[in-house]
Scaffold this motif. Structure first.
Motif, PDB file in Angstrom:
ATOM      1  N   SER A  80      36.968   7.098  39.579  1.00 45.45           N
ATOM      2  CA  SER A  80      37.118   7.871  40.578  1.00 45.45           C
ATOM      3  C   SER A  80      38.270   7.539  41.264  1.00 45.45           C
ATOM      4  O   SER A  80      39.150   8.329  41.954  1.00 45.45           O
ATOM      5  N   LEU A  82      38.655  11.455  46.212  1.00 46.15           N
ATOM      6  CA  LEU A  82      37.217  11.399  45.444  1.00 46.15           C
ATOM      7  C   LEU A  82      36.649   9.741  45.391  1.00 46.15           C
ATOM      8  O   LEU A  82      35.342   9.354  45.837  1.00 46.15           O
ATOM      9  N   PHE A  99      33.196   8.437  47.257  1.00 54.12           N
ATOM     10  CA  PHE A  99      32.075   7.767  46.509  1.00 54.12           C
ATOM     11  C   PHE A  99      31.919   6.514  47.133  1.00 54.12           C
ATOM     12  O   PHE A  99      30.794   6.038  47.313  1.00 54.12           O
TER      13      PHE A  99
END
Length: 72
Positions: free
Chosen positions: A44, A50, A54
């Motif tokens: 990621s 992103l 996360f």
């Protein structure tokens, strides 16, 4: 300011390593599969927004209950 592709690549690789370490540490406390969590964190990092989402999800997730050593 001029950024070369090499510098951007190095920053992403360092971010990926840091994300894998942080994801593994949080994965040990919050999930039952910390290695898979670390791999997801590593990959990621190639899309930085992103990666931060996360980590935010992992931080806000509740801890897993402690494992019983023995039920005697």
């Amino acid at each position: 300011m001029l950024l070369s592709a090499t510098l951007v690549g190095e920053i992403i690789i360092v971010l990926a390593i840091v994300m894998a370490i942080v994801s593994y540490y949080l994965g040990k406390k919050k999930t039952t599969t910390p290695v898979i969590t670390a791999l997801i964190g590593f990959f990621s990092a190639f899309i930085p927004p992103l990666a931060f989402i996360f980590i935010l999800v992992l931080v806000l997730k509740s801890d897993t209950p402690p494992k019983d050593v023995a039920n005697i």
